[in-house]
Design a protein around this motif. Structure first.
Motif, PDB file in Angstrom:
ATOM      1  N   VAL A  97       0.850  -1.191   0.000  1.00 26.54           N
ATOM      2  CA  VAL A  97       0.000   0.000   0.000  1.00 26.54           C
ATOM      3  C   VAL A  97       0.887   1.243   0.000  1.00 26.54           C
ATOM      4  O   VAL A  97       1.831   1.340   0.793  1.00 26.54           O
ATOM      5  CB  VAL A  97      -0.932   0.034   1.229  1.00 26.54           C
ATOM      6  CG1 VAL A  97      -1.799   1.287   1.203  1.00 26.54           C
ATOM      7  CG2 VAL A  97      -1.805  -1.211   1.273  1.00 26.54           C
ATOM      8  N   VAL A  98       0.576   2.179  -0.895  1.00 27.04           N
ATOM      9  CA  VAL A  98       1.325   3.441  -0.976  1.00 27.04           C
ATOM     10  C   VAL A  98       0.332   4.594  -1.038  1.00 27.04           C
ATOM     11  O   VAL A  98      -0.461   4.675  -1.983  1.00 27.04           O
ATOM     12  CB  VAL A  98       2.243   3.481  -2.213  1.00 27.04           C
ATOM     13  CG1 VAL A  98       3.050   4.779  -2.222  1.00 27.04           C
ATOM     14  CG2 VAL A  98       3.166   2.278  -2.251  1.00 27.04           C
ATOM     15  N   ASN A  99       0.360   5.438  -0.031  1.00 27.78           N
ATOM     16  CA  ASN A  99      -0.504   6.628  -0.003  1.00 27.78           C
ATOM     17  C   ASN A  99      -1.965   6.286  -0.299  1.00 27.78           C
ATOM     18  O   ASN A  99      -2.644   6.986  -1.063  1.00 27.78           O
ATOM     19  CB  ASN A  99       0.004   7.677  -1.000  1.00 27.78           C
ATOM     20  CG  ASN A  99       1.400   8.163  -0.659  1.00 27.78           C
ATOM     21  OD1 ASN A  99       1.768   8.271   0.510  1.00 27.78           O
ATOM     22  ND2 ASN A  99       2.198   8.448  -1.681  1.00 27.78           N
ATOM     23  N   LEU A 123      16.169   2.903 -15.624  1.00 31.28           N
ATOM     24  CA  LEU A 123      14.817   3.396 -15.362  1.00 31.28           C
ATOM     25  C   LEU A 123      14.876   4.674 -14.523  1.00 31.28           C
ATOM     26  O   LEU A 123      14.130   5.630 -14.780  1.00 31.28           O
ATOM     27  CB  LEU A 123      13.986   2.339 -14.639  1.00 31.28           C
ATOM     28  CG  LEU A 123      12.524   2.724 -14.352  1.00 31.28           C
ATOM     29  CD1 LEU A 123      11.781   3.045 -15.642  1.00 31.28           C
ATOM     30  CD2 LEU A 123      11.806   1.615 -13.586  1.00 31.28           C
ATOM     31  N   GLU A 124      15.757   4.709 -13.554  1.00 30.02           N
ATOM     32  CA  GLU A 124      15.957   5.932 -12.771  1.00 30.02           C
ATOM     33  C   GLU A 124      16.365   7.080 -13.685  1.00 30.02           C
ATOM     34  O   GLU A 124      15.897   8.223 -13.526  1.00 30.02           O
ATOM     35  CB  GLU A 124      17.027   5.714 -11.704  1.00 30.02           C
ATOM     36  CG  GLU A 124      16.602   4.855 -10.525  1.00 30.02           C
ATOM     37  CD  GLU A 124      17.677   4.807  -9.445  1.00 30.02           C
ATOM     38  OE1 GLU A 124      17.902   5.834  -8.792  1.00 30.02           O
ATOM     39  OE2 GLU A 124      18.305   3.736  -9.282  1.00 30.02           O
ATOM     40  N   ALA A 125      17.252   6.791 -14.650  1.00 26.74           N
ATOM     41  CA  ALA A 125      17.724   7.831 -15.577  1.00 26.74           C
ATOM     42  C   ALA A 125      16.598   8.325 -16.480  1.00 26.74           C
ATOM     43  O   ALA A 125      16.552   9.510 -16.829  1.00 26.74           O
ATOM     44  CB  ALA A 125      18.878   7.291 -16.412  1.00 26.74           C
ATOM     45  N   VAL A 126      15.685   7.425 -16.865  1.00 25.79           N
ATOM     46  CA  VAL A 126      14.527   7.837 -17.669  1.00 25.79           C
ATOM     47  C   VAL A 126      13.748   8.915 -16.918  1.00 25.79           C
ATOM     48  O   VAL A 126      13.435   9.984 -17.457  1.00 25.79           O
ATOM     49  CB  VAL A 126      13.610   6.635 -17.973  1.00 25.79           C
ATOM     50  CG1 VAL A 126      12.288   7.121 -18.583  1.00 25.79           C
ATOM     51  CG2 VAL A 126      14.281   5.659 -18.920  1.00 25.79           C
ATOM     52  N   PHE A 127      13.431   8.629 -15.663  1.00 23.24           N
ATOM     53  CA  PHE A 127      12.631   9.566 -14.870  1.00 23.24           C
ATOM     54  C   PHE A 127      13.400  10.860 -14.565  1.00 23.24           C
ATOM     55  O   PHE A 127      12.837  11.954 -14.630  1.00 23.24           O
ATOM     56  CB  PHE A 127      12.190   8.902 -13.570  1.00 23.24           C
ATOM     57  CG  PHE A 127      11.299   7.708 -13.758  1.00 23.24           C
ATOM     58  CD1 PHE A 127      10.494   7.582 -14.885  1.00 23.24           C
ATOM     59  CD2 PHE A 127      11.267   6.683 -12.821  1.00 23.24           C
ATOM     60  CE1 PHE A 127       9.668   6.482 -15.068  1.00 23.24           C
ATOM     61  CE2 PHE A 127      10.441   5.576 -12.984  1.00 23.24           C
ATOM     62  CZ  PHE A 127       9.641   5.476 -14.116  1.00 23.24           C
ATOM     63  N   ALA A 128      14.676  10.729 -14.232  1.00 26.37           N
ATOM     64  CA  ALA A 128      15.470  11.902 -13.845  1.00 26.37           C
ATOM     65  C   ALA A 128      15.707  12.851 -15.015  1.00 26.37           C
ATOM     66  O   ALA A 128      15.932  14.050 -14.805  1.00 26.37           O
ATOM     67  CB  ALA A 128      16.810  11.457 -13.258  1.00 26.37           C
ATOM     68  N   LEU A 220       9.173  11.509  -9.493  1.00 23.12           N
ATOM     69  CA  LEU A 220      10.323  11.017  -8.734  1.00 23.12           C
ATOM     70  C   LEU A 220       9.937  10.743  -7.278  1.00 23.12           C
ATOM     71  O   LEU A 220      10.425   9.783  -6.666  1.00 23.12           O
ATOM     72  CB  LEU A 220      11.471  12.030  -8.808  1.00 23.12           C
ATOM     73  CG  LEU A 220      12.116  12.192 -10.191  1.00 23.12           C
ATOM     74  CD1 LEU A 220      13.080  13.366 -10.197  1.00 23.12           C
ATOM     75  CD2 LEU A 220      12.838  10.914 -10.601  1.00 23.12           C
ATOM     76  N   ARG A 221       9.054  11.582  -6.739  1.00 21.13           N
ATOM     77  CA  ARG A 221       8.603  11.355  -5.362  1.00 21.13           C
ATOM     78  C   ARG A 221       7.789  10.065  -5.278  1.00 21.13           C
ATOM     79  O   ARG A 221       7.942   9.281  -4.331  1.00 21.13           O
ATOM     80  CB  ARG A 221       7.754  12.541  -4.891  1.00 21.13           C
ATOM     81  CG  ARG A 221       7.198  12.379  -3.470  1.00 21.13           C
ATOM     82  CD  ARG A 221       6.167  13.425  -3.133  1.00 21.13           C
ATOM     83  NE  ARG A 221       5.033  13.405  -4.035  1.00 21.13           N
ATOM     84  CZ  ARG A 221       4.051  12.501  -3.987  1.00 21.13           C
ATOM     85  NH1 ARG A 221       4.078  11.524  -3.085  1.00 21.13           N
ATOM     86  NH2 ARG A 221       3.046  12.571  -4.849  1.00 21.13           N
ATOM     87  N   ARG A 222       6.913   9.843  -6.258  1.00 20.57           N
ATOM     88  CA  ARG A 222       6.094   8.625  -6.247  1.00 20.57           C
ATOM     89  C   ARG A 222       6.969   7.379  -6.359  1.00 20.57           C
ATOM     90  O   ARG A 222       6.690   6.363  -5.698  1.00 20.57           O
ATOM     91  CB  ARG A 222       5.057   8.668  -7.379  1.00 20.57           C
ATOM     92  CG  ARG A 222       3.942   9.673  -7.160  1.00 20.57           C
ATOM     93  CD  ARG A 222       2.807   9.470  -8.147  1.00 20.57           C
ATOM     94  NE  ARG A 222       3.220   9.679  -9.529  1.00 20.57           N
ATOM     95  CZ  ARG A 222       3.184  10.859 -10.147  1.00 20.57           C
ATOM     96  NH1 ARG A 222       2.780  11.951  -9.487  1.00 20.57           N
ATOM     97  NH2 ARG A 222       3.555  10.971 -11.409  1.00 20.57           N
TER      98      ARG A 222
END
Length: 259
Positions: A97-99, A123-128, A220-222
């Protein structure tokens, strides 16, 4: 099951390329998300200014890029977690469960797989590297018919006038001399006068398919929230007595190296 395993193995190579390609595209092709329109009409007697004329169309938008990305990502995740669910059938589960959003009851095996996906460097680089537009401009959804049905934004249309300074040499009059009786060796003094003239009328407007800084920050927060929840869920699902391994480790290693 064998068919599904083969499918996942094949698609995993494809998803790795997808992550890497998108990270590179977002980082290096930001110009593909930007466009402009510039016009210039010269005043009589002056020439066109090519630097103030031209059009560049927004080739793609972040949303359009993610439409394809998410379709491939969802298909791969469905296959991967079908295999993980089958492999861990009957194992202890805990709800992720998230938020306030529930993502199902997952086993330790599924949670570990999800953790590995969320911490994938590409994947981190995609978002960043999601392209974002400048906060120094005021943007609104475009009304330009060329971008109908697309999530493209525009600045206000800027109108202006180009000017230049023209210089003219002027002969100065000597009040002590009669212009009709100037000495034969007389050299008149001159000066240069400057005047500002208007040379043309221009317009310019910028367009973008980029996200806002806030939209990227929220994504990025999500991702961080999801990762934190997965780690916490792993602690819960693993809070049981450790069983002895079913694998005969000694025999496995001895056979591997000695036969």
């Amino acid at each position: 099951m064998n068919t599904m395993l083969a499918k996942v193995e094949h698609s995993s190579a494809g998803i790795a390329r997808l992550f890497a390609d998108y990270a590179s595209f977002f980082k290096n092709k930001q110009g593909m998300f930007r466009g402009y329109k510039k016009t210039f009409v010269p005043r009589d007697g002056y020439f066109e200014d090519p630097s103030k004329m031209g059009t560049q169309v927004v080739a793609t938008t972040v949303d359009e890029k993610f439409d394809w990305f998410n379709k491939q990502f969802k298909n791969w995740l469905t296959d991967v977690f079908s295999v993980e669910s089958t492999n861990s059938k009957g194992a202890k589960t805990t709800e992720l469960v998230v938020n306030g959003h529930s993502f199902g009851n997952l086993t330790a095996l599924e949670l570990m797989r999800l953790k590995n996906i969320l911490t994938n460097k590409d994947l981190e680089a995609v978002f960043a590297n999601i392209p974002v537009r400048s906060d120094s401009e005021v943007w609104k959804e475009t009304t330009d018919s060329e971008y109908a049905g697309r999530r493209v934004f525009e600045t206000e249309l800027v109108k202006g006038v180009t000017r230049t300074t023209e210089k003219e040499e002027v002969i100065l009059k000597d009040p002590n001399l009669d212009p009709s009786h100037l000495p034969s060796n007389y050299t008149a003094k001159t000066t240069v006068k400057s005047k500002t003239v208007e040379t043309g009328d221009y317009t310019q407007q910028m367009f973008t398919g980029e996200w806002t800084q806030r939209e990227r920050a929220e994504l990025l927060r999500r991702r961080s929230d999801l990762l934190a929840a997965v780690i916490e869920a792993l602690k819960v699902v693993n809070d049981t007595e450790v069983e002895q391994p079913n694998l005969d480790v000694n025999q496995f290693v001895d056979y591997l190296y000695r036969g």
